[in-house]
Design an enzyme around this catalytic site. Sequence first.
Site, short mmCIF file in Angstrom:
data_model
loop_
_atom_site.label_atom_id
_atom_site.label_comp_id
_atom_site.label_asym_id
_atom_site.label_seq_id
_atom_site.Cartn_x
_atom_site.Cartn_y
_atom_site.Cartn_z
N SER A 62 20.18 22.14 23.56
CA SER A 62 20.31 23.61 23.23
C SER A 62 20.44 23.85 21.57
CB SER A 62 22.05 23.76 23.55
OG SER A 62 22.54 25.00 22.88
N LYS A 103 16.69 25.66 19.34
CA LYS A 103 16.91 26.56 18.30
C LYS A 103 16.42 26.38 17.18
CE LYS A 103 21.04 27.11 19.66
NZ LYS A 103 22.20 27.16 20.38
N ASP A 107 18.18 29.45 25.77
CA ASP A 107 19.40 28.95 25.47
C ASP A 107 20.47 29.93 25.65
OD1 ASP A 107 21.12 26.69 24.54
OD2 ASP A 107 20.96 28.26 22.65
N HIS A 147 21.88 21.47 10.66
CA HIS A 147 22.53 22.04 11.53
C HIS A 147 23.78 21.27 11.82
CE1 HIS A 147 23.04 25.00 15.02
NE2 HIS A 147 23.56 23.67 15.58
N ARG A 164 27.13 28.20 30.63
CA ARG A 164 27.47 26.82 30.53
C ARG A 164 29.17 27.25 29.88
NH1 ARG A 164 24.43 24.47 26.04
NH2 ARG A 164 25.95 22.53 26.15
N1 URA Z 1 26.04 24.19 19.76
C1 URA Z 1 25.05 24.71 20.14
O1 URA Z 1 24.07 25.78 19.73
N2 URA Z 1 24.75 24.49 21.64
C2 URA Z 1 25.68 23.58 22.35
O2 URA Z 1 25.30 23.34 23.46
C3 URA Z 1 26.73 22.85 21.58
C4 URA Z 1 26.71 23.29 19.94
#
Ligand code: URA
Length: 442
Positions: free
Chosen positions: A183, A187, A161, A82, A168
Site C-alpha cells: 500500500s 503510492k 490502493d 514517508h 481493509r
Molecule cells: N499507510 C498506508 O498508506 N497504508 C497502509 O496500509 C498503512 C499505512
Amino acid sequence: MRMYDLIVKKREGCKLNEHEINEMINDYVAGKIPDYQMSAMLMAIYFNGMDNDETLYLTMAMANSGDMLDLSKISGIKVDKHSTGGVGDKTSLILAPMVAACGIPVAKMSGRGLGHTGGTIDKLESIPGFSTAISTDDFIHNVNNIHIAISGQTANLAPADKKLYALRDVTATVDQLSLIASSIMSKKLASGADSIVLDVKTGSGAFMKSTEASFALAQEMVAIGNNAKRRTVAIISDMDQPLGKYIGNALEVIEAIETLKGNGPEDLTLLSLTLGANMLVAANMTENVDTGIEILRKTITNGAAIEKLKQLIAAQGGNTTCIDDYSIFPKSKYIEPITADRDGFVSHIQTDEIGYASLILGGGRQTKESTIDLSVGIILEKKCGDNVKCGDTICYIHSNDKEKTVSAKQRIKSAYVINDTPPASRPLIYGGIDENGHRYLK
Ligand code: URA
C-alpha cells in the site's frame, strides 16, 4: 481467471503469480470483482501472508493502476520521505523546509489521517488559505522555483490502493505486513521520487507494535523500492508515546513552526534532523548522516528553514502571518486539563488510545465522509518517565464539544499508566535498513 480459484489458492497457502495478481487488481479496479470476494482474498492473505515476489507484484500492480507521476522536469535527485503513521508525528512539516533550504528538491505528495494516525495534508489545511490541491504543473513549477511543494495525492494516484485500503479498514485486514508494504510503496512509486526515506514506526501507536515486526516491514519496503530502481532506506523509530507534545492538526503545525525556530521538543527535533539527514545522503549532498544533521541544524539557527516554510505557505496560497501570529489558526472553545490521580512516574502511554481520543474530539475521521475539526487536539504536559504528583496536569484537551471532551478524557486517563518506579527508557531510533537491505542497530 476465476477469482474463486485464486481465493482457494491463497487460502491453501499457495503462491499467486504475477499474471494472476495483475489481473486480479485490474479487474477489481474495473469493478469486475465484488468487494465480498476481495474481502475473502484479503483475509486469506492476512492469515497466509505473501512472499517477497508476490508483495512486489502486488505493489507494482497497484502503482500501475493509475497515473505514474513524471517528475523529470525537475532537475536534481528528488527525495521523498514517508512514515508508516503515528500520533503527533509532524516531522514532514519540519524536515521538508530544512531539506529544501539546502537546495535539494522536495516534491512531496502526502496523505490524510488514517484511523488513529494523523496526516500531513490535514495539518497543512489548518493554515488559513493553504491549498493542498495544486495542479501537477504548479507542483513542478514550485519545486523548480523554491525547491519545495507539498500536495495531496491526485485522485488517480494508485486508485487500486485507495479502493483496497477502504476495504481493509472495514474487514480488519490493515495490519498485515505485505498489505501495508504494498500500500505504502505503490503510492511512493507512483508519485515519482528518485529516492525514498522511510520512517517505520514501532510501539503502541504504530500499526506494527513489536520492533521485530517493524524491522521486517522496513526490510520488505526497502526491497520493493530498490527492486523498482528507487534508492530506498528505512529508519525504525519509536511510537510507544506520541512524538513531541502537540497532537491535533493546527496544534501540530504550531509545534512544527516552533521546532523550526529552534524551540522544539528534543524527540521531535532529533527525529526530524535524522530523517532529513538521510534525505541529504540519498540526494548525494553528503555521505554521512551525522554531517547531514549538522548541515540541517544550521538551517534552523540561521533562519533558512523557517524562511523556506514561509515561502512554501506563500506559494500555495496560505497566510504567512501564521509563522509569527498563532492566533490566526483555528482555535477550540474549551481547554480542559486532565490531572494525575496519584503520585509516581508516567510508565506507559497507550499511544493509539491518545490518537483515538484526538479522533473523538473531531481531529480525525470516524467515516470516510467525516469533515474534521482542525482546531481540536491534546497537549501533553507529562511524557514517559516524568515524575508526577497527584493533582498535577498531565495534559490539556482542546475541544469544541463538552460530550466529546468527556469521552476523550476517559480514553486519555486509561491510556496513561502511573507507577511507583520509572519505566526502562526506550530509544528514539532503534536502527534501520540500509540501501543494500542490511539491518543495522543504533
Ligand atoms: N499507510 C498506508 O498508506 N497504508 C497502509 O496500509 C498503512 C499505512
